[in-house]
Design a protein around this motif. Sequence first.
Motif, PDB file in Angstrom:
ATOM      1  N   MET A   1     -12.111   3.097  26.397  1.00 51.11           N
ATOM      2  CA  MET A   1     -11.419   1.944  25.844  1.00 51.11           C
ATOM      3  C   MET A   1      -9.912   2.217  25.860  1.00 51.11           C
ATOM      4  O   MET A   1      -9.474   3.291  25.512  1.00 51.11           O
ATOM      5  N   ARG A   2      -9.149   1.223  26.274  1.00 49.83           N
ATOM      6  CA  ARG A   2      -7.696   1.378  26.332  1.00 49.83           C
ATOM      7  C   ARG A   2      -7.109   1.529  24.932  1.00 49.83           C
ATOM      8  O   ARG A   2      -7.636   1.007  23.958  1.00 49.83           O
ATOM      9  N   PHE A   3      -6.007   2.256  24.849  1.00 50.51           N
ATOM     10  CA  PHE A   3      -5.346   2.522  23.578  1.00 50.51           C
ATOM     11  C   PHE A   3      -4.920   1.218  22.890  1.00 50.51           C
ATOM     12  O   PHE A   3      -5.014   1.077  21.674  1.00 50.51           O
ATOM     13  N   ALA A   4      -4.472   0.240  23.675  1.00 51.70           N
ATOM     14  CA  ALA A   4      -4.033  -1.045  23.123  1.00 51.70           C
ATOM     15  C   ALA A   4      -5.175  -1.739  22.382  1.00 51.70           C
ATOM     16  O   ALA A   4      -4.982  -2.322  21.302  1.00 51.70           O
ATOM     17  N   TRP A   5      -6.370  -1.678  22.945  1.00 53.13           N
ATOM     18  CA  TRP A   5      -7.517  -2.304  22.301  1.00 53.13           C
ATOM     19  C   TRP A   5      -7.896  -1.570  21.012  1.00 53.13           C
ATOM     20  O   TRP A   5      -8.308  -2.183  20.033  1.00 53.13           O
ATOM     21  N   LYS A   6      -7.752  -0.260  21.030  1.00 52.41           N
ATOM     22  CA  LYS A   6      -8.046   0.513  19.814  1.00 52.41           C
ATOM     23  C   LYS A   6      -7.083   0.136  18.690  1.00 52.41           C
ATOM     24  O   LYS A   6      -7.487  -0.056  17.538  1.00 52.41           O
ATOM     25  N   VAL A   7      -5.802   0.028  19.036  1.00 55.85           N
ATOM     26  CA  VAL A   7      -4.803  -0.371  18.042  1.00 55.85           C
ATOM     27  C   VAL A   7      -5.100  -1.777  17.533  1.00 55.85           C
ATOM     28  O   VAL A   7      -5.073  -2.052  16.324  1.00 55.85           O
ATOM     29  N   PHE A   8      -5.413  -2.671  18.452  1.00 52.15           N
ATOM     30  CA  PHE A   8      -5.696  -4.060  18.099  1.00 52.15           C
ATOM     31  C   PHE A   8      -6.901  -4.158  17.154  1.00 52.15           C
ATOM     32  O   PHE A   8      -6.827  -4.770  16.095  1.00 52.15           O
ATOM     33  N   LEU A   9      -8.018  -3.547  17.530  1.00 49.85           N
ATOM     34  CA  LEU A   9      -9.236  -3.643  16.729  1.00 49.85           C
ATOM     35  C   LEU A   9      -9.083  -2.992  15.358  1.00 49.85           C
ATOM     36  O   LEU A   9      -9.507  -3.542  14.347  1.00 49.85           O
ATOM     37  N   SER A  10      -8.461  -1.815  15.324  1.00 48.56           N
ATOM     38  CA  SER A  10      -8.300  -1.141  14.031  1.00 48.56           C
ATOM     39  C   SER A  10      -7.397  -1.954  13.102  1.00 48.56           C
ATOM     40  O   SER A  10      -7.665  -2.064  11.905  1.00 48.56           O
ATOM     41  N   THR A  11      -6.352  -2.555  13.642  1.00 48.19           N
ATOM     42  CA  THR A  11      -5.448  -3.363  12.819  1.00 48.19           C
ATOM     43  C   THR A  11      -6.137  -4.618  12.302  1.00 48.19           C
ATOM     44  O   THR A  11      -5.995  -4.978  11.132  1.00 48.19           O
ATOM     45  N   VAL A  12      -6.885  -5.284  13.163  1.00 51.88           N
ATOM     46  CA  VAL A  12      -7.596  -6.506  12.748  1.00 51.88           C
ATOM     47  C   VAL A  12      -8.638  -6.175  11.676  1.00 51.88           C
ATOM     48  O   VAL A  12      -8.803  -6.922  10.703  1.00 51.88           O
ATOM     49  N   ILE A  13      -9.328  -5.062  11.816  1.00 54.75           N
ATOM     50  CA  ILE A  13     -10.323  -4.667  10.809  1.00 54.75           C
ATOM     51  C   ILE A  13      -9.655  -4.407   9.468  1.00 54.75           C
ATOM     52  O   ILE A  13     -10.135  -4.846   8.417  1.00 54.75           O
ATOM     53  N   VAL A  14      -8.519  -3.707   9.489  1.00 60.89           N
ATOM     54  CA  VAL A  14      -7.790  -3.429   8.239  1.00 60.89           C
ATOM     55  C   VAL A  14      -7.332  -4.730   7.585  1.00 60.89           C
ATOM     56  O   VAL A  14      -7.485  -4.924   6.369  1.00 60.89           O
ATOM     57  N   ILE A  15      -6.807  -5.648   8.394  1.00 61.55           N
ATOM     58  CA  ILE A  15      -6.350  -6.943   7.852  1.00 61.55           C
ATOM     59  C   ILE A  15      -7.517  -7.710   7.245  1.00 61.55           C
ATOM     60  O   ILE A  15      -7.408  -8.282   6.153  1.00 61.55           O
ATOM     61  N   ALA A  16      -8.659  -7.731   7.926  1.00 62.09           N
ATOM     62  CA  ALA A  16      -9.836  -8.456   7.420  1.00 62.09           C
ATOM     63  C   ALA A  16     -10.314  -7.871   6.099  1.00 62.09           C
ATOM     64  O   ALA A  16     -10.641  -8.608   5.155  1.00 62.09           O
ATOM     65  N   VAL A  17     -10.352  -6.542   5.994  1.00 62.03           N
ATOM     66  CA  VAL A  17     -10.797  -5.892   4.756  1.00 62.03           C
ATOM     67  C   VAL A  17      -9.829  -6.191   3.611  1.00 62.03           C
ATOM     68  O   VAL A  17     -10.244  -6.498   2.486  1.00 62.03           O
ATOM     69  N   VAL A  18      -8.539  -6.129   3.897  1.00 58.72           N
ATOM     70  CA  VAL A  18      -7.534  -6.408   2.862  1.00 58.72           C
ATOM     71  C   VAL A  18      -7.632  -7.858   2.398  1.00 58.72           C
ATOM     72  O   VAL A  18      -7.585  -8.141   1.192  1.00 58.72           O
ATOM     73  N   PHE A  19      -7.800  -8.805   3.344  1.00 59.45           N
ATOM     74  CA  PHE A  19      -7.974 -10.214   2.979  1.00 59.45           C
ATOM     75  C   PHE A  19      -9.200 -10.389   2.081  1.00 59.45           C
ATOM     76  O   PHE A  19      -9.154 -11.077   1.062  1.00 59.45           O
ATOM     77  N   ALA A  20     -10.311  -9.782   2.461  1.00 61.72           N
ATOM     78  CA  ALA A  20     -11.562  -9.954   1.710  1.00 61.72           C
ATOM     79  C   ALA A  20     -11.449  -9.392   0.294  1.00 61.72           C
ATOM     80  O   ALA A  20     -11.793 -10.066  -0.681  1.00 61.72           O
ATOM     81  N   ILE A  21     -10.952  -8.164   0.181  1.00 57.94           N
ATOM     82  CA  ILE A  21     -10.847  -7.531  -1.142  1.00 57.94           C
ATOM     83  C   ILE A  21      -9.811  -8.257  -2.005  1.00 57.94           C
ATOM     84  O   ILE A  21     -10.066  -8.550  -3.178  1.00 57.94           O
ATOM     85  N   GLY A  22      -8.664  -8.557  -1.425  1.00 59.40           N
ATOM     86  CA  GLY A  22      -7.606  -9.246  -2.172  1.00 59.40           C
ATOM     87  C   GLY A  22      -8.048 -10.614  -2.657  1.00 59.40           C
ATOM     88  O   GLY A  22      -7.806 -10.993  -3.806  1.00 59.40           O
ATOM     89  N   GLY A  23      -8.708 -11.375  -1.791  1.00 57.01           N
ATOM     90  CA  GLY A  23      -9.181 -12.705  -2.176  1.00 57.01           C
ATOM     91  C   GLY A  23     -10.224 -12.653  -3.267  1.00 57.01           C
ATOM     92  O   GLY A  23     -10.197 -13.450  -4.213  1.00 57.01           O
TER      93      GLY A  23
END
Length: 199
Positions: A1-23
């Motif tokens: 897997m390309r490094f760009a995709w790893k950065v993208f997926l890990s960032t999106v997962i972190v954002i989703a978790v923060v949105f869910a917990i914060g909400g």
Amino acid sequence: MRFAWKVFLSTVIVIAVVFAIGGFILITSFFDSALSRETDRALEENQLTKLAYESAATTYVNQGEKLTDEAVINSVSSLESSGRRGIVVADENYETVFTSTGEAADMQLMAETEADRTYRIGRTGERYEITVCCRTTVGERTVYLETSRDITSIFQEREMQFDTYTEWSIVLLLLSAIVMLAVSMFLTRPLARLSATTR
């Protein structure tokens, strides 16, 4: 897997978790605050009902009359006509003496009531209500006063907040995913060029 995709997926997962917990924390804190406010109101209404009943019942006792079931009903009927709703009165054996709701007294709640108040939040069908019970003695007559308050609106409001928050979270997550994809591609482009050059 390309490094760009790893950065993208890990960032999106972190954002989703923060949105869910914060909400969840935000909506739950609003709900707890509203429920606490409604509980305080229900306890206050019960206290006012108790004081009004004691005043009316004391009048009977001071006139030398015995506090019979009829006298209790008359005392409570005056409270109902003054705007208080959802009143149930039971004797010391938890037998219903008066009810404005058409429902019998909550014997379990009354059994849990000592000198102070006891309350319970219950659900009947789609309705939620808080029921408060207290015990009072006037003359030689002990009765239990049970008052109810409809709190369905705060539960419905919580459901609407969760629905709205979920919809907006999905939209914001998609937008942030697009932005993060562009950013991760842009940031990792020099690494890709360097990797191609070293080959």
